[in-house]
Structure formats: structure tokens, C-alpha cells
Design a protein around this motif. Structure first.
Motif, PDB file in Angstrom:
ATOM      1  N   GLU A  17       1.076  -1.452   0.013  1.00 29.24           N
ATOM      2  CA  GLU A  17      -0.225  -0.086   0.311  1.00 29.24           C
ATOM      3  C   GLU A  17       0.709   1.392   0.023  1.00 29.24           C
ATOM      4  OE1 GLU A  17      -2.651   0.033  -0.569  1.00 29.24           O
ATOM      5  OE2 GLU A  17      -4.244  -1.973   0.413  1.00 29.24           O
ATOM      6  N   ARG A  20       2.023   1.732  -3.573  1.00 33.32           N
ATOM      7  CA  ARG A  20       1.208   1.765  -4.419  1.00 33.32           C
ATOM      8  C   ARG A  20       1.151   4.124  -4.353  1.00 33.32           C
ATOM      9  NH1 ARG A  20      -3.940   3.938  -3.106  1.00 33.32           N
ATOM     10  NH2 ARG A  20      -3.632   2.417  -1.727  1.00 33.32           N
ATOM     11  N   ARG A  21       1.081   4.408  -2.646  1.00 28.17           N
ATOM     12  CA  ARG A  21       0.496   5.859  -2.629  1.00 28.17           C
ATOM     13  C   ARG A  21       1.807   6.085  -3.234  1.00 28.17           C
ATOM     14  NH1 ARG A  21       1.198   7.779   3.193  1.00 28.17           N
ATOM     15  NH2 ARG A  21       3.115   6.807   3.242  1.00 28.17           N
ATOM     16  N   ASP A  55      -1.893   0.674  -9.028  1.00 25.76           N
ATOM     17  CA  ASP A  55      -2.127  -0.616  -7.673  1.00 25.76           C
ATOM     18  C   ASP A  55      -0.855  -1.708  -7.938  1.00 25.76           C
ATOM     19  OD1 ASP A  55      -4.186  -1.685  -5.915  1.00 25.76           O
ATOM     20  OD2 ASP A  55      -4.852  -3.308  -7.773  1.00 25.76           O
ATOM     21  N   ARG A 104      -9.726  -4.186  -2.842  1.00 25.01           N
ATOM     22  CA  ARG A 104      -9.456  -4.653  -1.770  1.00 25.01           C
ATOM     23  C   ARG A 104     -10.855  -5.685  -1.949  1.00 25.01           C
ATOM     24  NH1 ARG A 104      -5.431  -3.547  -4.214  1.00 25.01           N
ATOM     25  NH2 ARG A 104      -3.960  -2.349  -3.296  1.00 25.01           N
ATOM     26  N   PRO A 192      -1.072   2.971   5.013  1.00 21.71           N
ATOM     27  CA  PRO A 192       0.079   2.937   4.246  1.00 21.71           C
ATOM     28  C   PRO A 192       0.799   3.260   4.980  1.00 21.71           C
ATOM     29  CG  PRO A 192      -1.250   4.662   2.655  1.00 21.71           C
ATOM     30  CD  PRO A 192      -2.261   3.674   3.891  1.00 21.71           C
TER      31      PRO A 192
END
Length: 415
Positions: A17, A20-21, A55, A104, A192
Motif C-alpha cells: 500500500e 502504491r501511494r 495498484d 480490496r 500505508p
């Protein structure tokens, strides 16, 4: 604007996560991930897409090619296209003008929990097998930790082992704890990780890989007796990934071919150099006596200390070994009338002379300072530290005699 940007992407896959950020932030600044750049980094190029998002999900190492094809097909239907798989993470980016949402499901989290559980079980099994193998090897060879650590500074391989084994144990425990944490906390909706925490874990992962590579390379090249040859060959090993990335920049197969060929050549060169490079040794039997007067060999000649009776004959030896931390030079001469002189000079890296001196001293003298002497009947020993050098004197001469000591200081340039 820059044409390309290279950024680290060696994050552990439990930070999916956060990655991804991280990629979304770069996309908002106009940078799109195009492919990996070596083992630790990703290559980014400018983009005008303002709707670009990413993603990132953990990759299941147990999946078959058919499973992967099905997963990619499903992702395309959802509006995502694959970019690459890096460090156990599948990276997707949004298709142009699609704007898909990151979803998710409970099934996803259940699947990822199985991935982390599988990694944890295999890691525990690998750790147990490794510890058992090391224990059996130590038992079979009779090698103990105290023997391995004794005068570790004289050997690059022992230095690396003494450094690597404790660090490897700590890193292994940290890895097991991280997998357990991911299985319990990262397999459900969560925020995250922050940038500093992710950066630290990225550093640990890169450090662990480089440490293992350095250990294997040092162990392989340790058979070469000359330090400068070992250093040059080690540099060649580490230069191969950079060289292959530069030459095969646009072609992954070519890059891997260059890397594999270069590493193989370096391994073969280490084997050949281990056979053909001679050790630094001299002796009066095969090399004559002319070299004994050369100050380059750290010699202390009997003629410099006392008179030699007529007819007395000498047999002398010199050898030198060098590691990255300490260079050891040993000289000895044995006379037919029973006089023996042995001189060992350790030239140490900054800050290491005290460690070397403490290691050389007998237990009865450890912890003391200055010039130290020990007499055992007709055999005399003396240790002295001079800057970054440690000198050990052995033999039948009385080193505490003032005239003898003055000659020793002059010959060995001791203050």
C-alpha cells in the motif's frame, strides 16, 4: 525537464500500500514507471497523463503461468495493465481514460495472508536448515567461534564471517518478525506506512543483499594471496551489474547475458589468480641473503644488535600477508650458535592497533599499556605499539637491555 528518473523500489512486499501511494505521488508530479532499472530501482519517464494511478499487490510465488495470465486478463477488464513484478509485488497502472478504482476484497486479503504465511514457513525452515548445517560444519571441522574470531583482522574472509553471522542473525529475526506482522496486520484494510519507515526497510533489504554478495565474493577471492589483486577483482564483481545495465540498457536479455558472463569470467579469474599469484615469501635457502638488508622487508638483523662470532651461519625467512585491515610482516633468523630473532610487525587500519595489541598479549599482561616484556627462561618477548603499528619481538636476545633496545628502535624506526 529531465528525460528519465531513477528511484529506489526495493521495498519489502508487505509495504504494497505504501508503494502504491509512492507511485501515485510520482505520477501526480508527471512521472510514470516504465520498467525496472536493475535490481533495486525503477525507471520513470515523463507523462502527460493526469489521471494516471497505480495498484500494487503482493505476488503469489506459487502461481502458475496460467494463473498469472488469468490474473492479468481480469485486471485488464477492471481497467489496469501490468507494469512489472518487483520484490514480490505486482505493479499495475491504470489504462488511459479508464480511471479504475483500487478495490480490496476479503478474498484478496485471505489470499495474501496465505502468501505471507507461506513465506514465513519457508523462511523458518530455511533458517533452521542453515543453522543446523553451520552447526554440523563447525562440529565436523572442530571450529569454534573463539577460534574463528581469534586474529580475525588478519583475514578478510574471517572478518566478513565475524561481521556477517551476527548481522545475518539479527536480519533473519527482523525478517521473520516482519512477515508475522504482515500476516497479522497487513492482510486487512490499513493505512500505508510513512516514507521514513519504508525508506528504512528499503535500506535494510538492500543492505542484506549487498552483505550476502560481499560475503560470497570475499570468500571466493580470499584464496588470492595479494591484497591489491583481491581488491581489484572484488571491484570488478561489483562493477558488473553497473556495466551490464549501461551496455544492455534497453534489452533485458542482453543485460542478463552480459552480467552472467562477466560474473563467470570474474569467478574463473579468481581461480586462476589463486593458482598463479605467488605469496610474498623470501628465505636464505632459495633466495640468498641479499634481501635481508632491504628495509622494505621490516628486518631486524642480528648484526644491528650485537657482534656475530666468526663462522656463525644464519637461516632467515620473511613472509607477508595483508587484509583490508592489517598487514602482517614476519621475519625470523636462526643462527648456528643458537641465537634466534623473530620480528612480527602489524600495520593496522586507524583505530585498530589497540585491538591487535590486546589480542596478542598473554592474559597476564592484557589491559596494560606501554612497552611490555615477558621472559621465559632463555626466551624473551616484547610488545610495543608505535602509532598504527604493533611490533612483536621474540627470541633469545634480552630486549630489555638498553643497548639492544636502542638498536631495535633504530632498525624498526620506533619512537
Amino acid at each position: 525537464m529531465k528525460q528519465r528518473l531513477i528511484r529506489p523500489l526495493a521495498f519489502p512486499f508487505g509495504d504494497y500500500e505504501g508503494v502504491r501511494r509512492y507511485l501515485d505521488t510520482l505520477a501526480q508530479k508527471g512521472w510514470a514507471l516504465t520498467r525496472r532499472a536493475g535490481l533495486f530501482c525503477g525507471l520513470f519517464e515523463p507523462t502527460r497523463r493526469t489521471e494516471l494511478t497505480y495498484d500494487v499487490v503482493p505476488a503469489d510465488p506459487r502461481r502458475t503461468p496460467a494463473d498469472l495470465e488469468s490474473q492479468v486478463r481480469q485486471r485488464r477488464e477492471d481497467g489496469w495493465e501490468p507494469v512489472d513484478t518487483l520484490w514480490g509485488m505486482d505493479i499495475y497502472r491504470s489504462l488511459p481514460c479508464e480511471g479504475p478504482e483500487v478495490r480490496r476484497t476479503e478474498e484478496d486479503y485471505r489470499s495474501w495472508r496465505g502468501v505471507f504465511r507461506n513465506w514465513l514457513l519457508w523462511s523458518v525452515a530455511f533458517l533452521l536448515v542453515t543453522v543446523l548445517a553451520l552447526g554440523l560444519l563447525a562440529w565436523y571441522s572442530g571450529l569454534t567461534w573463539s577460534q574463528l574470531a581469534r586474529q580475525w583482522y588478519l583475514s578478510d574472509s574471517r572478518t566478513m564471517l565475524c561481521l556477517f553471522l551476527p548481522l545475518a542473525g539479527l536480519l533473519a529475526l527482523a525478517w521473520l518478525g516482519w512477515l508475522l506482522w504482515c500476516m497479522l496486520r497487513r492482510c486487512r484494510p490499513h493505512a500505508p506506512s510513512g516514507g521514513p519507515a519504508m525508506g528504512f526497510r528499503c535500506f535494510l533489504q538492500i543492505f542484506a543483499v549487498l552483505l550476502v554478495a560481499a560475503l560470497l565474493i570475499v570468500l571466493w577471492v580470499s584464496q588470492i594471496p595479494r591484497l591489491w589483486v583481491r581488491v581489484m577483482l572484488t571491484v570488478c564483481f561489483f562493477a558488473m551489474p553497473v556495466l551490464s545495465a549501461l551496455i544492455g540498457r534497453e534489452d533485458r536479455q542482453r543485460r542478463l547475458l552480459i552480467l552472467g558472463s562477466g560474473v563467470l569470467i570474474c569467478f574463473l579469474a579468481a581461480m586462476v589468480l589463486g593458482w598463479v599469484v605467488p605469496e610474498v615469501t623470501l628465505d636464505t635457502v632459495s633466495d640468498g641473503s641479499a634481501w635481508r638488508g632491504d628495509s622494505a622487508y621490516a628486518c631486524l638483523l642480528r648484526e644491528e644488535v650485537e657482534e656475530v662470532p666468526d663462522g656463525a651461519e644464519v637461516t632467515a625467512y620473511y613472509d607477508q600477508t595483508a587484509s583490508l585491515l592489517v598487514r602482517q610482516e614476519s621475519y625470523s633468523e636462526s643462527w648456528s650458535d643458537g641465537v634466534v630473532i623473530e620480528v612480527t610487525v602489524y600495520t593496522c587500519a586507524p583505530g585498530l592497533a589497540g585491538v591487535v595489541l590486546d589480542d596478542l598479549l598473554p592474559v597476564t599482561l592484557s589491559g596494560t599499556e606501554g612497552t611490555l616484556s615477558l621472559d621465559t627462561g632463555s626466551w624473551h618477548q616484547r610488545w610495543v605499539r608505535a602509532g598504527n603499528r604493533v611490533v612483536c619481538l621474540d627470541g633469545t636476545l634480552d630486549w630489555t637491555d638498553e643497548s639492544v633496545w636502542e638498536s631495535v628502535c633504530d632498525a624498526l624506526e620506533l619512537e
